[in-house]
Write a protein that holds these residues in place. Structure first.
Motif, mmCIF file in Angstrom:
data_model
loop_
_atom_site.group_PDB
_atom_site.id
_atom_site.type_symbol
_atom_site.label_atom_id
_atom_site.label_comp_id
_atom_site.label_asym_id
_atom_site.label_seq_id
_atom_site.Cartn_x
_atom_site.Cartn_y
_atom_site.Cartn_z
ATOM 1 N N LEU A 65 0.832 -1.205 0.000
ATOM 2 C CA LEU A 65 0.000 0.000 0.000
ATOM 3 C C LEU A 65 0.873 1.263 0.000
ATOM 4 C CD1 LEU A 65 -2.786 -0.982 2.568
ATOM 5 C CD2 LEU A 65 -3.089 -0.552 0.121
ATOM 6 N N ILE A 66 1.946 1.212 0.745
ATOM 7 C CA ILE A 66 2.870 2.351 0.789
ATOM 8 C C ILE A 66 3.521 2.545 -0.577
ATOM 9 C CG2 ILE A 66 5.080 3.142 1.757
ATOM 10 C CD1 ILE A 66 4.088 1.925 4.463
ATOM 11 N N ARG A 67 3.952 1.462 -1.194
ATOM 12 C CA ARG A 67 4.578 1.582 -2.514
ATOM 13 C C ARG A 67 3.595 2.112 -3.553
ATOM 14 N NH1 ARG A 67 8.105 -2.677 -6.083
ATOM 15 N NH2 ARG A 67 8.751 -1.102 -7.570
ATOM 16 N N VAL A 68 2.363 1.610 -3.513
ATOM 17 C CA VAL A 68 1.334 2.095 -4.437
ATOM 18 C C VAL A 68 1.105 3.588 -4.213
ATOM 19 C CG1 VAL A 68 -1.142 1.983 -4.965
ATOM 20 C CG2 VAL A 68 0.195 -0.117 -4.825
ATOM 21 N N GLY A 69 0.979 3.998 -2.957
ATOM 22 C CA GLY A 69 0.774 5.413 -2.643
ATOM 23 C C GLY A 69 1.907 6.284 -3.142
ATOM 24 N N ARG A 70 3.133 5.802 -2.949
ATOM 25 C CA ARG A 70 4.308 6.553 -3.425
ATOM 26 C C ARG A 70 4.292 6.667 -4.936
ATOM 27 N NH1 ARG A 70 8.978 4.957 -5.550
ATOM 28 N NH2 ARG A 70 8.863 2.783 -4.886
ATOM 29 N N THR A 71 4.022 5.563 -5.615
ATOM 30 C CA THR A 71 4.024 5.540 -7.074
ATOM 31 C C THR A 71 2.917 6.423 -7.647
ATOM 32 O OG1 THR A 71 4.921 3.304 -6.991
ATOM 33 C CG2 THR A 71 3.993 4.023 -9.074
ATOM 34 N N GLU A 72 1.722 6.340 -7.044
ATOM 35 C CA GLU A 72 0.606 7.165 -7.521
ATOM 36 C C GLU A 72 0.886 8.659 -7.360
ATOM 37 O OE1 GLU A 72 -3.203 4.173 -6.905
ATOM 38 O OE2 GLU A 72 -2.784 5.675 -5.358
ATOM 39 N N ARG A 73 1.693 9.019 -6.389
ATOM 40 C CA ARG A 73 2.052 10.427 -6.187
ATOM 41 C C ARG A 73 3.277 10.848 -6.996
ATOM 42 N NH1 ARG A 73 -0.979 8.893 -2.578
ATOM 43 N NH2 ARG A 73 -2.209 10.140 -1.174
ATOM 44 N N GLY A 74 3.805 9.920 -7.763
ATOM 45 C CA GLY A 74 4.948 10.213 -8.620
ATOM 46 C C GLY A 74 6.230 10.489 -7.843
ATOM 47 N N MET A 75 6.332 9.911 -6.659
ATOM 48 C CA MET A 75 7.524 10.121 -5.836
ATOM 49 C C MET A 75 8.526 9.002 -6.082
ATOM 50 S SD MET A 75 5.761 11.071 -2.169
ATOM 51 C CE MET A 75 7.226 11.725 -1.396
ATOM 52 N N THR A 76 9.783 9.366 -6.201
ATOM 53 C CA THR A 76 10.819 8.348 -6.269
ATOM 54 C C THR A 76 11.071 7.839 -4.852
ATOM 55 O OG1 THR A 76 12.663 9.861 -5.906
ATOM 56 C CG2 THR A 76 11.923 9.540 -8.202
ATOM 57 N N ALA A 77 11.729 6.691 -4.775
ATOM 58 C CA ALA A 77 12.071 6.140 -3.465
ATOM 59 C C ALA A 77 12.966 7.117 -2.708
ATOM 60 C CB ALA A 77 12.748 4.785 -3.621
ATOM 61 N N GLN A 78 13.892 7.749 -3.422
ATOM 62 C CA GLN A 78 14.796 8.700 -2.773
ATOM 63 C C GLN A 78 14.036 9.929 -2.262
ATOM 64 O OE1 GLN A 78 18.253 8.109 -2.215
ATOM 65 N NE2 GLN A 78 17.711 9.703 -0.753
ATOM 66 N N ASP A 79 13.052 10.414 -3.049
ATOM 67 C CA ASP A 79 12.229 11.551 -2.606
ATOM 68 C C ASP A 79 11.533 11.242 -1.288
ATOM 69 O OD1 ASP A 79 12.871 13.019 -4.876
ATOM 70 O OD2 ASP A 79 11.016 12.470 -5.945
ATOM 71 N N LEU A 80 10.889 10.074 -1.226
ATOM 72 C CA LEU A 80 10.161 9.708 -0.023
ATOM 73 C C LEU A 80 11.107 9.465 1.143
ATOM 74 C CD1 LEU A 80 7.567 9.120 1.468
ATOM 75 C CD2 LEU A 80 7.602 6.803 0.507
ATOM 76 N N ALA A 81 12.210 8.802 0.879
ATOM 77 C CA ALA A 81 13.190 8.554 1.942
ATOM 78 C C ALA A 81 13.706 9.877 2.514
ATOM 79 C CB ALA A 81 14.340 7.704 1.415
ATOM 80 N N ASP A 82 14.007 10.824 1.635
ATOM 81 C CA ASP A 82 14.474 12.136 2.097
ATOM 82 C C ASP A 82 13.401 12.841 2.915
ATOM 83 O OD1 ASP A 82 16.890 11.739 0.824
ATOM 84 O OD2 ASP A 82 16.375 12.983 -0.931
ATOM 85 N N ARG A 83 12.175 12.784 2.445
ATOM 86 C CA ARG A 83 11.076 13.451 3.144
ATOM 87 C C ARG A 83 10.822 12.834 4.514
ATOM 88 N NH1 ARG A 83 5.263 14.750 1.061
ATOM 89 N NH2 ARG A 83 4.756 16.277 2.646
ATOM 90 N N ALA A 84 10.984 11.513 4.625
ATOM 91 C CA ALA A 84 10.774 10.818 5.894
ATOM 92 C C ALA A 84 12.040 10.808 6.754
ATOM 93 C CB ALA A 84 10.317 9.390 5.627
ATOM 94 N N ASN A 85 13.135 11.319 6.198
ATOM 95 C CA ASN A 85 14.424 11.363 6.896
ATOM 96 C C ASN A 85 14.921 9.956 7.260
ATOM 97 O OD1 ASN A 85 16.645 12.774 7.809
ATOM 98 N ND2 ASN A 85 15.822 13.039 9.871
ATOM 99 N N ILE A 86 14.814 9.052 6.276
ATOM 100 C CA ILE A 86 15.293 7.688 6.437
ATOM 101 C C ILE A 86 16.135 7.335 5.218
ATOM 102 C CG2 ILE A 86 13.348 6.913 7.861
ATOM 103 C CD1 ILE A 86 12.117 5.657 5.335
ATOM 104 N N SER A 87 16.823 6.207 5.289
ATOM 105 C CA SER A 87 17.619 5.769 4.142
ATOM 106 C C SER A 87 16.714 5.071 3.119
ATOM 107 C CB SER A 87 18.714 4.803 4.599
ATOM 108 O OG SER A 87 18.138 3.579 5.029
#
Length: 110
Positions: free
Chosen positions: A21-43
């Motif tokens: 569900l998290i991956r689908v949400g990220r993909t639907e928002r057009g976020m790269t894994a790095q974008d989301l990781a940076d936003r969440a302050n995680i690797s």
């Protein structure tokens, strides 16, 4: 040496579904894994483990990532979540502070 913890099949399935569900949400928002990781302050590795349904990442981190991509927690919106939280606080106030094992043997031989 750290022992490997085992999880039930239901727990593994729930982690897998939540990660997807998290991956689908990220993909639907057009976020790269790095974008989301940076936003969440995680690797990116931590994000990868979350999306893969691994049990290792902290629950707070998983919930924060889910919130960032719009995955609803507990199938309620933010105001309902606050109401549930307040009700549970009230219930916990009425319950005993601790639970002790019963020392008396119950005689249930009727």
């Amino acid at each position: 040496m750290k022992r490997k913890r085992s999880y039930s099949r239901v727990t593994k399935q729930a982690l897998s579904v939540f990660g997807k569900l998290i991956r689908v949400g990220r993909t639907e928002r057009g976020m790269t894994a790095q974008d989301l990781a940076d936003r969440a302050n995680i690797s990116r590795t931590t994000l990868y483990n979350i999306e893969k349904g691994e049990p290792g990442p902290e629950i707070g981190t998983v919930f924060e990532v889910a919130t960032l991509v719009g995955v609803r927690l507990f199938d309620v919106d933010e105001s309902e979540l606050a109401i549930h939280n307040a009700r549970l606080d009230e219930k916990l106030t009425l319950l005993p502070k601790s639970v002790r094992a019963s020392k008396q043997e119950v005689n249930d031989d009727f």
